[in-house]
Design a protein around this motif. Structure first.
Motif, PDB file in Angstrom:
ATOM      1  N   SER A 180      40.560  30.005  45.413  1.00  0.00           N
ATOM      2  CA  SER A 180      39.633  28.958  45.015  1.00  0.00           C
ATOM      3  C   SER A 180      40.315  28.059  43.996  1.00  0.00           C
ATOM      4  CB  SER A 180      38.383  29.601  44.399  1.00  0.00           C
ATOM      5  OG  SER A 180      37.693  28.651  43.613  1.00  0.00           O
ATOM      6  N   GLY A 181      39.996  26.782  44.032  1.00  0.00           N
ATOM      7  CA  GLY A 181      40.575  25.837  43.075  1.00  0.00           C
ATOM      8  C   GLY A 181      40.034  26.024  41.665  1.00  0.00           C
ATOM      9  N   ASN A 182      38.886  26.668  41.552  1.00  0.00           N
ATOM     10  CA  ASN A 182      38.262  26.852  40.236  1.00  0.00           C
ATOM     11  C   ASN A 182      38.949  27.985  39.503  1.00  0.00           C
ATOM     12  OD1 ASN A 182      35.959  24.944  40.767  1.00  0.00           O
ATOM     13  ND2 ASN A 182      35.714  26.424  42.421  1.00  0.00           N
ATOM     14  N   LEU A 183      39.670  27.641  38.448  1.00  0.00           N
ATOM     15  CA  LEU A 183      40.522  28.611  37.764  1.00  0.00           C
ATOM     16  C   LEU A 183      39.752  29.820  37.269  1.00  0.00           C
ATOM     17  CD1 LEU A 183      42.619  26.166  35.538  1.00  0.00           C
ATOM     18  CD2 LEU A 183      43.344  27.292  37.652  1.00  0.00           C
ATOM     19  N   ALA A 184      40.354  30.981  37.437  1.00  0.00           N
ATOM     20  CA  ALA A 184      39.915  32.259  36.849  1.00  0.00           C
ATOM     21  C   ALA A 184      38.710  32.906  37.519  1.00  0.00           C
ATOM     22  CB  ALA A 184      39.665  32.124  35.343  1.00  0.00           C
ATOM     23  N   THR A 185      38.061  32.213  38.453  1.00  0.00           N
ATOM     24  CA  THR A 185      36.862  32.800  39.072  1.00  0.00           C
ATOM     25  C   THR A 185      37.192  34.103  39.790  1.00  0.00           C
ATOM     26  OG1 THR A 185      37.236  31.316  40.950  1.00  0.00           O
ATOM     27  CG2 THR A 185      35.568  30.644  39.352  1.00  0.00           C
ATOM     28  N   GLN A 186      38.444  34.230  40.259  1.00  0.00           N
ATOM     29  CA  GLN A 186      38.807  35.429  41.019  1.00  0.00           C
ATOM     30  C   GLN A 186      38.911  36.678  40.135  1.00  0.00           C
ATOM     31  OE1 GLN A 186      40.841  32.910  40.291  1.00  0.00           O
ATOM     32  NE2 GLN A 186      43.005  33.441  40.327  1.00  0.00           N
ATOM     33  N   PHE A 187      39.003  36.487  38.822  1.00  0.00           N
ATOM     34  CA  PHE A 187      39.198  37.651  37.931  1.00  0.00           C
ATOM     35  C   PHE A 187      37.945  38.545  37.926  1.00  0.00           C
ATOM     36  CE2 PHE A 187      42.238  38.634  34.218  1.00  0.00           C
ATOM     37  CZ  PHE A 187      43.330  38.700  35.063  1.00  0.00           C
ATOM     38  N   PRO A 188      36.760  38.020  37.575  1.00  0.00           N
ATOM     39  CA  PRO A 188      35.572  38.884  37.648  1.00  0.00           C
ATOM     40  C   PRO A 188      35.260  39.330  39.073  1.00  0.00           C
ATOM     41  CG  PRO A 188      34.956  36.622  37.070  1.00  0.00           C
ATOM     42  CD  PRO A 188      36.439  36.697  37.008  1.00  0.00           C
ATOM     43  N   GLN A 189      35.609  38.500  40.063  1.00  0.00           N
ATOM     44  CA  GLN A 189      35.344  38.909  41.452  1.00  0.00           C
ATOM     45  C   GLN A 189      36.181  40.139  41.810  1.00  0.00           C
ATOM     46  OE1 GLN A 189      36.174  35.200  43.403  1.00  0.00           O
ATOM     47  NE2 GLN A 189      34.206  34.324  42.831  1.00  0.00           N
ATOM     48  N   ALA A 190      37.413  40.174  41.326  1.00  0.00           N
ATOM     49  CA  ALA A 190      38.274  41.330  41.597  1.00  0.00           C
ATOM     50  C   ALA A 190      37.700  42.582  40.923  1.00  0.00           C
ATOM     51  CB  ALA A 190      39.688  41.066  41.085  1.00  0.00           C
ATOM     52  N   VAL A 191      37.178  42.401  39.722  1.00  0.00           N
ATOM     53  CA  VAL A 191      36.587  43.546  39.015  1.00  0.00           C
ATOM     54  C   VAL A 191      35.374  44.050  39.792  1.00  0.00           C
ATOM     55  CG1 VAL A 191      35.502  44.338  36.879  1.00  0.00           C
ATOM     56  CG2 VAL A 191      37.418  42.727  36.770  1.00  0.00           C
ATOM     57  N   GLY A 192      34.545  43.134  40.255  1.00  0.00           N
ATOM     58  CA  GLY A 192      33.364  43.525  41.031  1.00  0.00           C
ATOM     59  C   GLY A 192      33.760  44.249  42.310  1.00  0.00           C
ATOM     60  N   TYR A 193      34.815  43.752  42.954  1.00  0.00           N
ATOM     61  CA  TYR A 193      35.292  44.407  44.184  1.00  0.00           C
ATOM     62  C   TYR A 193      35.753  45.828  43.869  1.00  0.00           C
ATOM     63  CZ  TYR A 193      37.739  44.956  48.649  1.00  0.00           C
ATOM     64  OH  TYR A 193      38.136  45.398  49.885  1.00  0.00           O
ATOM     65  N   ALA A 194      36.474  45.962  42.766  1.00  0.00           N
ATOM     66  CA  ALA A 194      36.977  47.282  42.367  1.00  0.00           C
ATOM     67  C   ALA A 194      35.820  48.219  42.033  1.00  0.00           C
ATOM     68  CB  ALA A 194      37.907  47.139  41.158  1.00  0.00           C
ATOM     69  N   MET A 195      34.808  47.687  41.359  1.00  0.00           N
ATOM     70  CA  MET A 195      33.622  48.505  41.050  1.00  0.00           C
ATOM     71  C   MET A 195      32.961  48.993  42.336  1.00  0.00           C
ATOM     72  SD  MET A 195      32.168  46.167  37.911  1.00  0.00           S
ATOM     73  CE  MET A 195      30.500  46.818  37.941  1.00  0.00           C
ATOM     74  N   ALA A 196      32.889  48.110  43.318  1.00  0.00           N
ATOM     75  CA  ALA A 196      32.271  48.488  44.602  1.00  0.00           C
ATOM     76  C   ALA A 196      33.084  49.585  45.288  1.00  0.00           C
ATOM     77  CB  ALA A 196      32.150  47.257  45.503  1.00  0.00           C
ATOM     78  N   CYS A 197      34.419  49.470  45.210  1.00  0.00           N
ATOM     79  CA  CYS A 197      35.277  50.499  45.828  1.00  0.00           C
ATOM     80  C   CYS A 197      34.971  51.857  45.207  1.00  0.00           C
ATOM     81  CB  CYS A 197      36.762  50.187  45.614  1.00  0.00           C
ATOM     82  SG  CYS A 197      37.344  48.781  46.545  1.00  0.00           S
ATOM     83  N   ARG A 198      34.882  51.879  43.881  1.00  0.00           N
ATOM     84  CA  ARG A 198      34.625  53.149  43.181  1.00  0.00           C
ATOM     85  C   ARG A 198      33.216  53.664  43.483  1.00  0.00           C
ATOM     86  NH1 ARG A 198      37.904  55.521  39.744  1.00  0.00           N
ATOM     87  NH2 ARG A 198      39.193  55.004  41.537  1.00  0.00           N
ATOM     88  N   TYR A 199      32.255  52.760  43.480  1.00  0.00           N
ATOM     89  CA  TYR A 199      30.857  53.111  43.743  1.00  0.00           C
ATOM     90  C   TYR A 199      30.708  53.756  45.123  1.00  0.00           C
ATOM     91  CZ  TYR A 199      25.781  52.440  44.241  1.00  0.00           C
ATOM     92  OH  TYR A 199      24.448  52.640  44.428  1.00  0.00           O
ATOM     93  N   LYS A 200      31.469  53.221  46.087  1.00  0.00           N
ATOM     94  CA  LYS A 200      31.384  53.737  47.462  1.00  0.00           C
ATOM     95  C   LYS A 200      32.311  54.922  47.694  1.00  0.00           C
ATOM     96  CE  LYS A 200      31.846  49.573  49.558  1.00  0.00           C
ATOM     97  NZ  LYS A 200      31.929  48.641  50.663  1.00  0.00           N
ATOM     98  N   GLY A 201      33.049  55.287  46.652  1.00  0.00           N
ATOM     99  CA  GLY A 201      33.941  56.442  46.773  1.00  0.00           C
ATOM    100  C   GLY A 201      35.192  56.169  47.587  1.00  0.00           C
ATOM    101  N   GLU A 202      35.576  54.887  47.676  1.00  0.00           N
ATOM    102  CA  GLU A 202      36.780  54.550  48.438  1.00  0.00           C
ATOM    103  C   GLU A 202      38.007  54.590  47.522  1.00  0.00           C
ATOM    104  OE1 GLU A 202      34.306  51.640  51.469  1.00  0.00           O
ATOM    105  OE2 GLU A 202      35.602  50.761  49.935  1.00  0.00           O
ATOM    106  N   SER A 203      39.178  54.740  48.139  1.00  0.00           N
ATOM    107  CA  SER A 203      40.374  54.908  47.305  1.00  0.00           C
ATOM    108  C   SER A 203      41.103  53.596  47.004  1.00  0.00           C
ATOM    109  CB  SER A 203      41.342  55.872  47.980  1.00  0.00           C
ATOM    110  OG  SER A 203      41.791  55.285  49.188  1.00  0.00           O
ATOM    111  N   GLN A 204      40.671  52.483  47.658  1.00  0.00           N
ATOM    112  CA  GLN A 204      41.384  51.233  47.386  1.00  0.00           C
ATOM    113  C   GLN A 204      41.125  50.778  45.956  1.00  0.00           C
ATOM    114  OE1 GLN A 204      38.987  51.193  50.181  1.00  0.00           O
ATOM    115  NE2 GLN A 204      39.190  49.038  50.754  1.00  0.00           N
ATOM    116  N   ILE A 205      42.033  49.935  45.500  1.00  0.00           N
ATOM    117  CA  ILE A 205      41.837  49.276  44.222  1.00  0.00           C
ATOM    118  C   ILE A 205      41.927  47.766  44.459  1.00  0.00           C
ATOM    119  CG2 ILE A 205      42.759  51.255  42.949  1.00  0.00           C
ATOM    120  CD1 ILE A 205      45.312  49.502  42.517  1.00  0.00           C
ATOM    121  N   ALA A 206      41.701  47.016  43.407  1.00  0.00           N
ATOM    122  CA  ALA A 206      41.847  45.554  43.500  1.00  0.00           C
ATOM    123  C   ALA A 206      42.838  45.096  42.442  1.00  0.00           C
ATOM    124  CB  ALA A 206      40.494  44.877  43.292  1.00  0.00           C
TER     125      ALA A 206
END
Ligand code: TPP
Length: 409
Positions: A180-206
């Motif tokens: 995205s052209g909007n700077l830094a927006t991907q940072f919290p999105q990556a954290v949210g993705y990582a939280m979802a991975c952990r919540y679902k018990g998956e082994s991936q990280i972000a």
């Protein structure tokens, strides 16, 4: 106002156009000196690593110290190849933009190790949330070059259907999040993705990457709070290339001694690494990924580097920084350093290097030829006009249908 009243403070860089480049204020901790703690270390105990500089390749191009990831020569050669391809691609795309074949481009010259080593040290299933300057990740993950070029010239095969500025790649199959052209927006999105991975018990990280200038955005701070509170399995990279367009890094840094040090305030493990040292970037990413996967939480990694070329094709750095500053950068060039390391190991030589450079240049030229067979920016074919109304919502509503009818497509 009293004469001795403190003046409004505006930090200034050490050198401006016309000055001699000056990096004498930069302290470089010698390669091999930094300790490598267990990945379970409490975040606050990484203080020395956040203030120092993790380096593996020394002045003689040898790998030294506890952070040496001890990679096979094959892996090192693969890394070298991806970095060289990134540079060949960037150089060609700049030329094509200058010839008017593309509207815009952004190079990553000097920062290739950060993208390539970062991608190679992660699993391919890990989700990456890059900025616009980590194209090296696409090569490291095996993205088709023709597809990348078709996006940049917005032709009929552009997987973004001409809706985005060039270099805003998207590659879902490669777990490469839409830029995205909007700077830094991907940072919290990556954290949210990582939280979802952990919540679902998956082994991936972000993992995510932003520039040092972008750390001044509120999203940087929001991301660090979330990552810290929920011990999200995420690697948060700050690419400190010294410049945010014409703004020097001191403006975003404030009085903080390093960008990595900002992570400590949130209780996060924080590392500062020589971003032009392929082995150091690889080792730091590997450490942070293991820490995340084992449930010890997030890591902030500052990669200390230099933006060797212009910010973008719309920028001219001679207006704000001295000529030759890139060559004066005390940490050298990432490609030259890995090349010399491999030569020192007896695993590479000048002839093979020149031959590979030629091969990669030819690959890039041939790829562009093929990309143009799917359409050029000027003469098309482009994506069908009606596609501009698609994907605004999952289903087109009556307003969009009406607008489309009004346009007669
Ligand atoms: C929210 C927002 N503000 C401003 C811009 C304009 N802009 C694009 S790139 C850039 C500089 C970013 O610098 P940095 O984060 O250091 O990354 P670098 O370009 O050096 O890799 C700015 C200000 C933008 N795209 N988004």
């Amino acid at each position: 106002m009293a004469q001795d009243a403190p003046r409004f403070h505006v930090p200034a860089p050490h050198a401006r156009p016309g000055d001699t480049p000056d990096f004498s204020h930069i302290e470089v901790q010698p390669a091999g000196e930094a300790k490598r703690p267990d990945v379970a270390v409490p975040g606050m105990e990484t203080r020395d690593l956040a203030l120092g500089l993790i380096g593996v390749l020394d002045h003689n191009h040898q790998a030294v110290g506890e952070w040496d990831p001890k990679l096979d020569a094959d892996v090192l050669r693969e890394g070298l190849k991806h970095m060289m391809l990134t540079r060949a691609y960037d150089d060609r795309m700049l030329k094509l933009q200058r010839q008017g074949k593309m509207s815009f481009y952004m190079k990553s010259t000097g920062e290739e190790a950060i993208a390539v080593a970062g991608a190679m040290a992660l699993d391919k299933g890990d989700m990456v949330f890059p900025s616009y300057r980590q194209q090296g990740m696409l090569f490291a993950r095996g993205r088709d070059i023709v597809e990348m070029m078709c996006h940049c010239i917005s032709n009929s095969r552009d997987n973004l259907k001409g809706r985005q500025l060039p270099v805003h790649y998207t590659w879902a199959e490669g777990n490469f999040f839409s830029i995205s052209g909007n700077l830094a927006t991907q940072f919290p999105q990556a954290v949210g993705y990582a939280m979802a991975c952990r919540y679902k018990g998956e082994s991936q990280i972000a993992a995510s990457w932003i520039g040092e200038g972008s750390t001044a955005e509120g999203d940087f701070h929001g991301a660090l709070v979330l990552a810290s509170t929920y011990k999200a399995p995420v690697v948060l990279n700050v690419v400190n290339n010294q410049w945010a367009i014409s703004t020097f890094q001191g403006i975003a840094a404030g009085d903080a001694p390093t960008f990595a040090a900002k992570g400590l305030g949130y209780g996060l493990a924080s590392l500062r690494v020589d971003g032009n040292d392929f082995l150091a970037v690889y080792a730091a990413t590997q450490w942070a990924a293991e820490r995340a996967r084992k449930g010890h939480g997030a890591t902030v990694i500052e990669s200390f580097t230099y933006r060797a070329d212009a910010h973008s094709t719309s920028d001219d750095p001679s207006g704000y920084r001295p000529k030759g500053e890139g060559e004066a950068w005390p940490l050298g060039d990432p490609i030259a350093r890995l090349k010399n390391h491999l030569i020192g190991l007896g695993e590479w030589d000048e002839e093979r290097h020149v031959a590979l450079e030629k091969e990669l240049n030819e690959l890039v030229i041939a790829s562009y030829k093929e990309a143009e067979s799917y359409g050029t920016l000027h003469d098309g074919p482009l994506s069908p006009v009606e596609s501009i109304f698609e994907d605004v919502y999952a289903e087109q509503d009556w307003r969009l249908r009406r607008q489309r009818q009004d346009l007669g497509v």
